[in-house]
Each structure stands twice: as C-alpha cells, then as structure tokens.
Design a protein around this motif. Structure first.
Motif, PDB file in Angstrom:
ATOM      1  N   LEU A  90      -2.226   0.057  -8.837  1.00 57.16           N
ATOM      2  CA  LEU A  90      -3.686   0.063  -8.795  1.00 57.16           C
ATOM      3  C   LEU A  90      -4.149   1.294  -8.032  1.00 57.16           C
ATOM      4  O   LEU A  90      -3.650   1.593  -6.945  1.00 57.16           O
ATOM      5  N   GLU A  91      -5.103   2.019  -8.616  1.00 59.45           N
ATOM      6  CA  GLU A  91      -5.711   3.170  -7.957  1.00 59.45           C
ATOM      7  C   GLU A  91      -7.098   2.743  -7.488  1.00 59.45           C
ATOM      8  O   GLU A  91      -7.951   2.385  -8.304  1.00 59.45           O
ATOM      9  N   LEU A  92      -7.326   2.783  -6.177  1.00 64.23           N
ATOM     10  CA  LEU A  92      -8.553   2.241  -5.587  1.00 64.23           C
ATOM     11  C   LEU A  92      -9.343   3.348  -4.895  1.00 64.23           C
ATOM     12  O   LEU A  92      -9.072   3.705  -3.739  1.00 64.23           O
ATOM     13  N   GLN A 112       0.850  -1.194   0.000  1.00 61.88           N
ATOM     14  CA  GLN A 112       0.000   0.000   0.000  1.00 61.88           C
ATOM     15  C   GLN A 112       0.882   1.240   0.000  1.00 61.88           C
ATOM     16  O   GLN A 112       1.951   1.274   0.626  1.00 61.88           O
ATOM     17  N   ALA A 134     -11.308  -2.252 -12.659  1.00 61.09           N
ATOM     18  CA  ALA A 134     -10.619  -1.526 -11.590  1.00 61.09           C
ATOM     19  C   ALA A 134      -9.256  -2.134 -11.284  1.00 61.09           C
ATOM     20  O   ALA A 134      -8.422  -1.492 -10.641  1.00 61.09           O
ATOM     21  N   LEU A 135      -9.030  -3.362 -11.751  1.00 60.69           N
ATOM     22  CA  LEU A 135      -7.770  -4.062 -11.465  1.00 60.69           C
ATOM     23  C   LEU A 135      -6.844  -4.116 -12.671  1.00 60.69           C
ATOM     24  O   LEU A 135      -5.787  -4.753 -12.612  1.00 60.69           O
ATOM     25  N   PHE A 146     -12.495   5.218  -2.948  1.00 56.79           N
ATOM     26  CA  PHE A 146     -13.454   4.753  -1.944  1.00 56.79           C
ATOM     27  C   PHE A 146     -14.015   5.924  -1.146  1.00 56.79           C
ATOM     28  O   PHE A 146     -13.513   7.053  -1.221  1.00 56.79           O
ATOM     29  N   PRO A 190     -15.545   0.570  -1.319  1.00 54.71           N
ATOM     30  CA  PRO A 190     -15.148   0.835  -2.706  1.00 54.71           C
ATOM     31  C   PRO A 190     -16.255   1.535  -3.487  1.00 54.71           C
ATOM     32  O   PRO A 190     -17.428   1.180  -3.356  1.00 54.71           O
ATOM     33  N   TRP A 210     -13.413  -4.015  -5.536  1.00 55.96           N
ATOM     34  CA  TRP A 210     -12.817  -3.596  -6.791  1.00 55.96           C
ATOM     35  C   TRP A 210     -12.584  -4.854  -7.631  1.00 55.96           C
ATOM     36  O   TRP A 210     -11.910  -5.800  -7.189  1.00 55.96           O
ATOM     37  N   ILE A 245     -10.427  -7.238  -4.944  1.00 51.55           N
ATOM     38  CA  ILE A 245      -9.995  -6.611  -3.696  1.00 51.55           C
ATOM     39  C   ILE A 245     -11.241  -6.127  -2.982  1.00 51.55           C
ATOM     40  O   ILE A 245     -11.992  -5.294  -3.514  1.00 51.55           O
ATOM     41  N   LEU A 254      -6.081  -4.280   3.302  1.00 58.04           N
ATOM     42  CA  LEU A 254      -6.798  -4.550   2.061  1.00 58.04           C
ATOM     43  C   LEU A 254      -6.908  -6.058   1.852  1.00 58.04           C
ATOM     44  O   LEU A 254      -5.887  -6.752   1.747  1.00 58.04           O
TER      45      LEU A 254
END
Length: 309
Positions: free
Chosen positions: A249-251, A187, A240-241, A253, A230, A236, A222, A272
């Motif tokens: 990866l931009e997640l 992360q 999204a992956l 939320f 999310p 995700w 995820i 995560l």
C-alpha cells in the motif's frame, strides 16, 4: 608496664564497641531495611487505595502504573507491585522503569510501573475481548522511609480502573493477534518524498503479507494520526487500499501539524491506525509501528514542509 598499654586497650575496646553498635543498628540490612522495624500490620491494606493508570508516554509499550495512595496513619515505603488479572498473564517489571524504593508517607501517593502480560483472548475473531473478574494488585510495602525501612510485606488489594485501560489494551491486543493470524503488516524502512501538483508530499509504504492457511483479513480503513494527514481526507479508504491484494500500500500524506512542541513530544503519531475485518468480523483498531529510520525521514520531511529554521 608501659603507660601506653592501658590507653591502647581502652582505644581497642572503644573501637569494638563502635563496631558492635553499628552492627546492631544495621542488622538485617537489605537495601535500606532495618530489622528493628516490624512487618506492616495486616489492617493497613484496607487503608490503601490502588488505581490503574496509563499515560500516553507508556501506551505504545503496554506499560501501566499501579498507583498507591496511603490512607493509613502510618508512613510506608513502596517497594514494588504486580497486577493480577484474569484477562492478562503475569505482569513484569519494566527495564525503562525498574522498581525503586519510594517513601509513601501518610496521605501520599506513589506508583509502580509494570508491563502487561500476554492477553487472554477469545478463541475466534467474532468473540468479544472482555475483561475478566475484578482485577487486584499485590503491592510490596514496608514500615519506615525509603532509606530506613522494615521487612517487606506483600499486601493483596483491589485495584480500580476508572479509565478503562485494561479493556482498551485487551481489545487492541486481541485484535492485533486476530489480524496477525491472517496478515503481516509492516511499515517500510523509509518515508519518501515527491512533488505533486506543486506540493511537497510524503509517502508511507505498508507491506501486506498474507499468512498461509490463515483467516481472510481485509483492511477497510487506515486513519491518519497526530502527525500524518492523509491526502484527500482524514483516512485512506476504498481505492487507496486496493494495493493490499498485491501486497503493498502506498499512502501519501502531508503533515497534520507544524508546531514544534507537539511534534517533539508526540508518542503515537508514527503509528498507523489500521481497521480490518477477520472472516468478515470487524476488529478493534490495530496500530502498526514505524521503524526508526522511517521516523527520521518523517521528522526531516515535517521540518522541511513546515519551513523550520
């Protein structure tokens, strides 16, 4: 002869007697132990009920509790313990919860906290992580009380695991090892915020680094957490992956909840939950921790989003 001489000799003799008495009472003293108490009788082990426990506060640190219930008719003191299992290497005392002498009175229960040893995993990603033969515990007890107890005695006793803690920890540990053999997941050091369609959202960055010569690992999903919801669903997935091929990866939320108490006491919401396959074989969920700086960003974002005063 001076009249003081007999009195001086009497006082000296009295003081020597007191010293000898004290020495006799504390002979063999070792942190509260007294030699006049015998070792624990061998049949006491049959009257001890030992259970494996794990609270949500200890889950992330792989710490379990060896809980001992004294069903004998003898007061004991619990001094320590270890977990013996074919599925994990030797357990170890934890720095956060060191072994302390605890009175284990008749009918009472006390616990010893240990960190699980290294997992014993199957040789390949398609093997099942199965807990081995019946685990047992070696508990160190003595007769007496916490402040005055006899010589320590180590007893080998069976340990039950009704919550399936060993199986869950083994599955997670072995899945994490399998995934790590092909991917390094990290992360980002910060959680950034931005405005989207009039809403203040946050974004976690997950670095995905391929291990040279490792197996083919693909992230399939995820999940969100007790703190993280999310955008667009509970997890995700798919598009999204797509960034995993580029290494990032931009997640995005929003907060899962806004109640102060739940957020303040949460212990797992910053991890995560990552689902992945290794050489096409689905693995148990792997939890990727959040760095401390990112945690501060997350809690500040939640406070701002939830309009806490």
């Amino acid at each position: 002869m001076s009249q003081c001489a007999p009195r001086a000799r009497a006082l000296a003799a009295s003081a020597l007697s007191v010293l000898l008495f004290v020495a006799g009472c504390t002979a063999g003293d070792d942190g509260g132990s007294v030699s006049r108490l015998p070792p624990v009788p061998g049949d006491v082990a049959a009257d001890l009920t030992v259970t494996l426990q794990q609270s949500r506060l200890d889950y992330a640190d792989r710490v379990v509790e060896i809980e001992v219930v004294n069903g004998s008719g003898t007061d004991l003191v619990l001094l320590g313990g270890t977990l013996e299992s074919g599925s994990f290497g030797p357990s170890a005392e934890t720095a956060k919860r060191p072994f302390l002498a605890q009175t284990l009175a008749v009918g009472g229960r006390r616990g010893v906290y240990v960190e699980l040893g290294e997992p014993v995993c199957p040789p390949g990603p398609d093997g099942d992580a199965v807990v081995g033969p019946e685990p047992h515990a070696e508990v160190v007890v003595a007769l007496g009380r916490r402040d005055t107890h006899g010589e320590p005695t180590t007893l080998d006793v069976p340990i039950s695991d009704p919550g399936g803690h060993l199986a869950r920890n083994l599955e997670e540990d072995c899945a994490a090892a399998a995934v790590a053999s092909g991917l390094t997941l990290t992360q980002g050091a910060a959680v950034r915020t931005e405005r989207r369609e009039g809403e203040n959202i946050a974004v976690i960055t997950l670095s995905v680094e391929r291990v040279s010569g490792g197996p083919d690992v693909r992230i399939t999903r995820i999940d969100g957490s007790t703190l993280i919801d999310p955008i667009g669903g509970t997890a995700w997935t798919s598009g999204a992956l797509s960034g995993q091929d580029d290494g990032v990866l931009e997640l995005p939320f929003v907060p899962e909840r806004c109640d102060h108490h739940a957020v303040a006491e949460d212990k797992r919401g910053t991890f995560l939950p990552v689902h992945a396959t290794v050489n096409g074989v689905a693995q148990y969920v792997v939890y990727v921790p959040m760095p401390d700086d990112a945690k501060r960003d997350l809690f500040e974002y939640i406070a701002d989003y939830c309009d806490w005063s």
